[in-house]
Design a protein around this motif. Structure first.
Motif, PDB file in Angstrom:
ATOM      1  N   VAL A 561       0.861  -1.186   0.000  1.00 56.35           N
ATOM      2  CA  VAL A 561       0.000   0.000   0.000  1.00 56.35           C
ATOM      3  C   VAL A 561       0.895   1.234   0.000  1.00 56.35           C
ATOM      4  CG1 VAL A 561      -1.685   1.334   1.318  1.00 56.35           C
ATOM      5  CG2 VAL A 561      -1.882  -1.149   1.223  1.00 56.35           C
ATOM      6  N   ILE A 562       0.675   2.125  -0.982  1.00 55.48           N
ATOM      7  CA  ILE A 562       1.437   3.379  -1.015  1.00 55.48           C
ATOM      8  C   ILE A 562       0.444   4.517  -0.764  1.00 55.48           C
ATOM      9  CG2 ILE A 562       2.961   4.865  -2.385  1.00 55.48           C
ATOM     10  CD1 ILE A 562       3.382   2.244  -4.157  1.00 55.48           C
ATOM     11  N   LEU A 563       0.679   5.251   0.316  1.00 49.11           N
ATOM     12  CA  LEU A 563      -0.160   6.422   0.617  1.00 49.11           C
ATOM     13  C   LEU A 563       0.359   7.579  -0.237  1.00 49.11           C
ATOM     14  CD1 LEU A 563      -2.366   7.592   2.500  1.00 49.11           C
ATOM     15  CD2 LEU A 563      -0.558   8.160   4.114  1.00 49.11           C
ATOM     16  N   THR A 564      -0.482   8.098  -1.150  1.00 50.66           N
ATOM     17  CA  THR A 564       0.024   9.106  -2.099  1.00 50.66           C
ATOM     18  C   THR A 564      -0.408  10.520  -1.733  1.00 50.66           C
ATOM     19  OG1 THR A 564      -1.904   8.679  -3.492  1.00 50.66           O
ATOM     20  CG2 THR A 564       0.129   7.507  -4.048  1.00 50.66           C
ATOM     21  N   ASP A 565      -1.585  10.663  -1.141  1.00 52.74           N
ATOM     22  CA  ASP A 565      -2.069  12.015  -0.843  1.00 52.74           C
ATOM     23  C   ASP A 565      -3.254  11.894   0.112  1.00 52.74           C
ATOM     24  OD1 ASP A 565      -2.205  14.717  -0.894  1.00 52.74           O
ATOM     25  OD2 ASP A 565      -2.821  14.919  -2.990  1.00 52.74           O
TER      26      ASP A 565
END
Length: 694
Positions: A561-565
């Motif tokens: 999971v990549i938190l982008t904004d």
């Protein structure tokens, strides 16, 4: 005060049926510890004292015993060979200084020998090799020596040669002293004569002796120089070289014999004294901090240093719980208090006993180098460190594999229910590879273990040892869930209706990870749209959802999971709001990411007589197996394959039917792979039906 140079802490390990327990019996007889030899096949072996061991003729738990040979004290642990119990081998090797690897003269290097050898390499344990059962049909000492080189990648140092083969096997040639040890047929290990080497073996013995000296002379430069100048080293110098090389794991002194016929065991005992290390010659145990990071300090084997002891086994018997300890440094005294660094609590040492299988001798104290058992410990589990409360330290802990198979059990009545809880509590303490869970929905008790035999024996122990009658369900496979495609998504959690509200918005990418990576979280947020202090809450929210996947409720693996904004509210945002947002985001996005069921694949090693190879391969193919290799040996063929665990239930019965009872197999967990669509649908349907019934 005991001289530690006269201590040998050794383990005996091998594949099922290579003769470990029989060899231990012979050692106990030769050292005067027992007077009547008990045979495994009669269920009378000293170290196989559990009912289940006596019936099945296999070793299930490692047994400890102490004996003396030529004024040297041997602490011996006889370990199981069956793959379901490798945990016992692993934890025994962890606390031993040396080992005897037993190989069958006709079976050679078998699958479990490889696993045990790998564990011993990981634990850096010095070993001597003993090739047993040379009286068996098809036994071939030289073939097994070659297998040790090729299959294990080890360097055998041949120390004895067999005289005669199969039923003509009568003794061994000792290459060191250049003498032949010949036993008569009375079966008494003491009835032997030391003679000159038989005429027809002189040339062979000379060749192998030269090869041996070549292999060991380079351990010391001065010995090597003299040897290159044509001066042969004397016996004491050769022994010194062999000892150094064995302790450094450069080679493994290799002996031969037949434990059952009482031939050749004395030379192995002498080798343990001559070549295996005493406690002070082994690398000291590294100490770690509470997070498991090395501190750079070591537990030095010295009785005057602070106490450091590792609990490596818990055993429950008729006198209560026994905690087996290996003392690495310091002294352990009756009545003293010790600190368990894992729990942070102190425990009082009640009784210290020296074990001989299931009988015991009381001791007042024990010191560095000893392996003893302590009675009455309350909160100690396998892998915990006991130390001096004034000088706390933690030894490197043990790492145990995860279980791959589960079984639902339920007690027959209320009385059994209460007893079952207590019994399972004791069994979990004894065996770290055995897990017990309660299914929250159905209330069923789920046992998890390393294989069918493992769980079968646990249920047997519940019934017989603890008197708990249970109803057993079908074995369940530990399926997992993962995703197959990347999804970019956002989720806003908002509750703002007067008073203090909740607000958290996250934009994220969920993508498949590499197999074996588990769950990975990273943040690529810039500019403070989601303040840094809320990132752990987002990670925690996703993590808390991993246990129940969207397809059938199995745990999720291998995705990132990549938190982008995102966005936050100065007043209403909180860690809790972002955690709830992450949980809902998981439920929203995982179904869009192509969820998929993955199943455990087992590394299966099957042995079959040559005339049944076709049937066995056909059967493995039917079980969705991938054949990796076939190796023909003198007595049959070994087939290595990868097979899904779900297809392996009841395999031993089918294999025996196909091979007229002569086939054997072992398996261990290898990796997870996607399930075929039809299997996946079947599993999901089964889970849904189970849930409906609840």
């Amino acid at each position: 005060m005991t001289d530690l140079a006269h201590y040998r802490n050794i383990g005996i390990f091998a594949h099922v049926d290579a003769g470990k327990t029989t060899t231990t019996e012979r050692i106990l007889k030769l050292t005067g510890k027992i007077h009547k030899i008990g045979e495994v096949h009669d269920g009378a072996a000293t170290t196989d004292f559990m009912e289940q061991e006596q019936e099945r003729g296999i070793t299930i738990q490692s047994a400890a015993t102490t004996c003396f040979w030529k004024d040297y004290r041997f602490n011996i642990i006889d370990t199981p060979g069956h793959v379901d119990f490798t945990i016992e081998v692993y934890r025994s090797l962890k606390v031993l200084d040396g080992g005897i690897g037993v190989f069958c003269g006709s079976g050679g290097v078998e699958p479990q020998s490889e696993t045990n050898w790998r564990y011993a390499n990981d634990s850096e344990v010095s070993r001597v090799i003993y090739i047993n059962k040379l009286d068996r049909i098809g036994a071939d000492f030289y073939r097994v020596v070659k297998q040790v080189e090729e299959v294990l990648g080890a360097v055998p140092l041949v120390m004895t040669l067999p005289i005669g083969t199969e039923d003509q096997f009568s003794g061994v040639v000792d290459l060191l002293t250049q003498k032949a040890w010949i036993w008569d047929d009375s079966g008494d290990p003491m009835n032997y004569e030391i003679k000159d080497i038989p005429e027809d073996m002189i040339a062979d013995a000379k060749t192998w002796r030269e090869k041996m000296i070549d292999q060991v002379a380079d351990q010391f430069d001065d010995v090597m120089e003299k040897y290159l100048d044509g001066e042969e080293p004397d016996i004491d110098t050769i022994k010194r070289c062999i000892r150094k090389g064995t302790i450094n794991l450069d080679f493994f002194p290799t002996y031969c014999g037949s434990s059952f016929k009482n031939k050749g065991v004395q030379l192995v005992l002498d080798a343990v004294i001559d070549y295996l290390p005493c406690p002070t010659e082994v690398k000291p145990q590294p100490e770690v901090d509470l997070e498991g990071n090395p501190t750079g300090t070591f537990a030095i084997v010295d009785e005057n240093k602070p106490l450091r002891a590792l609990a490596f086994k818990i055993m429950d018997d008729r006198f209560g719980a026994l905690t087996f300890l290996r003392i690495y440094s310091g002294k352990l005294e009756k009545g003293s208090s010790v600190l368990n660094t894992f729990t942070g609590k102190t425990e009082r040492i009640g009784r210290i006993v020296e074990m001989h299988a299931d009988t015991r001798n009381e001791l007042d104290s024990a010191q560095a180098g000893d392996i003893v058992a302590v009675l009455g410990m309350k909160n100690v589990q396998t892998g915990h460190t006991l130390c001096d409360p004034k000088f706390p330290a933690t030894l490197e802990p043990m790492v145990f594999p995860d279980p791959v198979i589960s079984l639902a059990i339920s007690p027959k009545d209320k009385a059994a229910s209460e007893k079952m809880g207590i019994a399972l509590g004791k069994m979990i303490q004894e065996d770290p590879s055995f897990h017990v869970e309660t299914d929250e929905d159905s209330g069923e008790t789920i046992l998890k273990g390393m294989g069918e035999l493992h769980l079968d024996i646990k249920v047997d122990i519940l019934r017989r040892t603890h008197g708990v009658d249970v109803i057993v369900g079908k074995p369940q496979v530990a399926y997992r869930e993962t995703i197959t495609k990347s999804v970019e998504d956002e989720y806003t959690h908002k509750k703002q209706s007067g008073g203090s509200g909740q607000y958290g918005k996250i934009n994220y990418i969920i993508e498949p990870g590499e197999p074996g990576t588990g769950f990975v979280f990273e943040s690529a947020v810039t500019g403070g749209n989601v303040p840094r202090e809320y990132w752990p809450a987002v990670e925690k929210g996703f993590k808390s959802m991993l246990d129940k996947g969207v397809l059938a409720g199995f745990p999720c693996l291998d995705f990132k999971v990549i938190l982008t904004d995102g966005a936050f509210h100065a007043v209403d945002s909180s860690a809790i709001a972002f955690e709830i947002a992450a949980k809902a985001a998981f439920r929203q996005s995982i179904p869009k990411a192509g969820p998929q069921l993955i199943e455990p694949i087992m590394k299966v090693d099957t042995f079959t007589p040559s005339d049944h190879v076709g049937d066995v391969i056909g059967d493995l193919n039917r079980r969705r197996g991938m054949i990796k290799s076939q190796d023909a040996g003198a007595t049959g063929v070994r087939i290595k394959s990868d097979v899904p665990l779900s297809e392996m239930f009841g395999y031993i019965g089918d294999l025996r039917t196909m091979t007229s009872g002569r086939g054997q197999f072992s398996m261990e967990f290898s990796h997870y792979l996607p399930c075929p669509k039809n299997v996946s649908e079947e599993v999901i349907k089964e889970v849904n039906e189970r849930n409906k019934k609840k």
